[in-house]
Write a protein that holds these residues in place. Structure first.
Motif, PDB file in Angstrom:
ATOM      1  N   GLN A  48       0.859  -1.169   0.000  1.00 40.99           N
ATOM      2  CA  GLN A  48       0.000   0.000   0.000  1.00 40.99           C
ATOM      3  C   GLN A  48       0.898   1.222   0.000  1.00 40.99           C
ATOM      4  O   GLN A  48       1.813   1.327   0.820  1.00 40.99           O
ATOM      5  N   CYS A  49       0.649   2.131  -0.916  1.00 40.52           N
ATOM      6  CA  CYS A  49       1.556   3.259  -1.092  1.00 40.52           C
ATOM      7  C   CYS A  49       1.299   4.388  -0.099  1.00 40.52           C
ATOM      8  O   CYS A  49       0.148   4.626   0.310  1.00 40.52           O
ATOM      9  N   ARG A  51       0.734   8.204   1.159  1.00 42.57           N
ATOM     10  CA  ARG A  51      -0.087   9.232   0.533  1.00 42.57           C
ATOM     11  C   ARG A  51       0.293  10.646   0.967  1.00 42.57           C
ATOM     12  O   ARG A  51      -0.425  11.599   0.665  1.00 42.57           O
ATOM     13  N   ILE A  81       1.649   2.344  -9.361  1.00 44.68           N
ATOM     14  CA  ILE A  81       0.763   1.266  -9.782  1.00 44.68           C
ATOM     15  C   ILE A  81       1.553   0.272 -10.639  1.00 44.68           C
ATOM     16  O   ILE A  81       2.594   0.605 -11.203  1.00 44.68           O
ATOM     17  N   THR A  88      -0.780  -1.771  -6.372  1.00 42.04           N
ATOM     18  CA  THR A  88       0.372  -0.878  -6.204  1.00 42.04           C
ATOM     19  C   THR A  88       1.566  -1.662  -5.688  1.00 42.04           C
ATOM     20  O   THR A  88       1.425  -2.655  -4.974  1.00 42.04           O
ATOM     21  N   TYR A 138       3.416   9.884  -4.898  1.00 45.98           N
ATOM     22  CA  TYR A 138       2.563   9.857  -3.708  1.00 45.98           C
ATOM     23  C   TYR A 138       1.677  11.095  -3.614  1.00 45.98           C
ATOM     24  O   TYR A 138       0.639  11.079  -2.924  1.00 45.98           O
ATOM     25  N   ASP A 141      -2.448  10.599  -5.312  1.00 45.98           N
ATOM     26  CA  ASP A 141      -2.894   9.263  -4.902  1.00 45.98           C
ATOM     27  C   ASP A 141      -4.181   8.809  -5.592  1.00 45.98           C
ATOM     28  O   ASP A 141      -4.661   7.704  -5.341  1.00 45.98           O
ATOM     29  N   TYR A 144      -3.494   5.639  -7.204  1.00 43.76           N
ATOM     30  CA  TYR A 144      -3.575   4.462  -6.346  1.00 43.76           C
ATOM     31  C   TYR A 144      -5.024   3.985  -6.213  1.00 43.76           C
ATOM     32  O   TYR A 144      -5.305   2.784  -6.297  1.00 43.76           O
TER      33      TYR A 144
END
Length: 237
Positions: A48-49, A51, A81, A88, A138, A141, A144
């Motif tokens: 999970q990226c 943010r 992604i 992601t 980031y 987002d 994402y």
């Protein structure tokens, strides 16, 4: 003195415009090829990226790309992604400028960060600018969220049991959301197609240029011949 034929400016302009278009298209097709990095593949992880910058700095410190041995142009933390837009991943890879308001992706086939031309990040909130560094993904987002909400492709299999009953079963083509289980053959085919397209366009430009040069030389010889004949006629008189 015979005057040399003047080549129309429109011919030069047309050739120049064609070359500019070819150059721009070649850069589009080849974006990411010059920063391909084999060492990046070993660092790909479904994640999970982050943010915001604080979360990004923590994730980058944990990944610690700078401490990993590599032969790449640079080795920087990214969370983007995947090329299938269904998850992601974080990865250590050379950065690049993402243009045209698109999302950044990492391609395992091209072994690099690339522009995902199927996305329109300008419509997301916050929208992507016309260009930005891939390490700043980031900040946008919405890319994402788009990847998380993209449904996984499925294939339906028909099976017949020992009793003769028919069973329909759906199986996901991608086993882990945000994972990296993708067919390498597809990426290889895309690479080959792009290379072939660039080569074909280049050959077309060379052929057109050769035809123009050939016509220019033939016209020049014809003009010289006419001038010489006129001069001989005047001397005869």
């Amino acid at each position: 003195m015979p005057q040399q034929p003047v080549v129309k400016r429109s011919t030069y302009c047309l050739l120049m415009l064609f070359w500019i278009a070819l150059h721009d298209r070649s850069k589009t097709f080849g974006q990411g090829l010059d920063i391909a990095c084999n060492d990046s593949l070993a660092t790909v992880e479904p994640k999970q990226c982050p943010r915001n910058k604080a979360e990004r700095d923590v994730a980058a410190a944990k990944k610690n790309c700078g401490s990993l041995k590599n032969t790449c142009r640079s080795f920087e933390y990214h969370c983007v992604i995947n090329e299938w837009m269904n998850g992601t991943i974080d990865v250590c890879a050379p950065s690049m400028i993402i243009q045209k308001g698109k999302c950044a992706e990492f391609s395992t086939g091209f072994k690099s960060i690339r522009i995902n031309f199927l996305t329109d990040c300008k419509k997301y909130d916050p929208p992507c600018p016309e260009s930005y560094n891939s390490t700043e993904a980031y900040k946008y987002d919405g890319c994402y969220d788009m990847a998380i909400l993209t449904p996984l492709p499925t294939t339906t299999f028909q099976m017949t049991t020992a009793s003769g009953a028919t069973v329909m079963e759906n199986s996901s083509l991608t086993t882990v959301r945000g994972g990296n289980d993708i067919p390498k053959e597809s990426e290889a085919n895309v690479s080959i197609i792009l290379i072939v397209v660039v080569i074909v366009i280049f050959v077309i430009v060379v052929i057109i240029a050769s035809v123009i040069i050939f016509k220019m030389k033939r016209r020049r010889r014809s003009s010289y011949g006419d001038a010489n004949e006129s001069e001989e006629e005047r001397e005869a008189l």
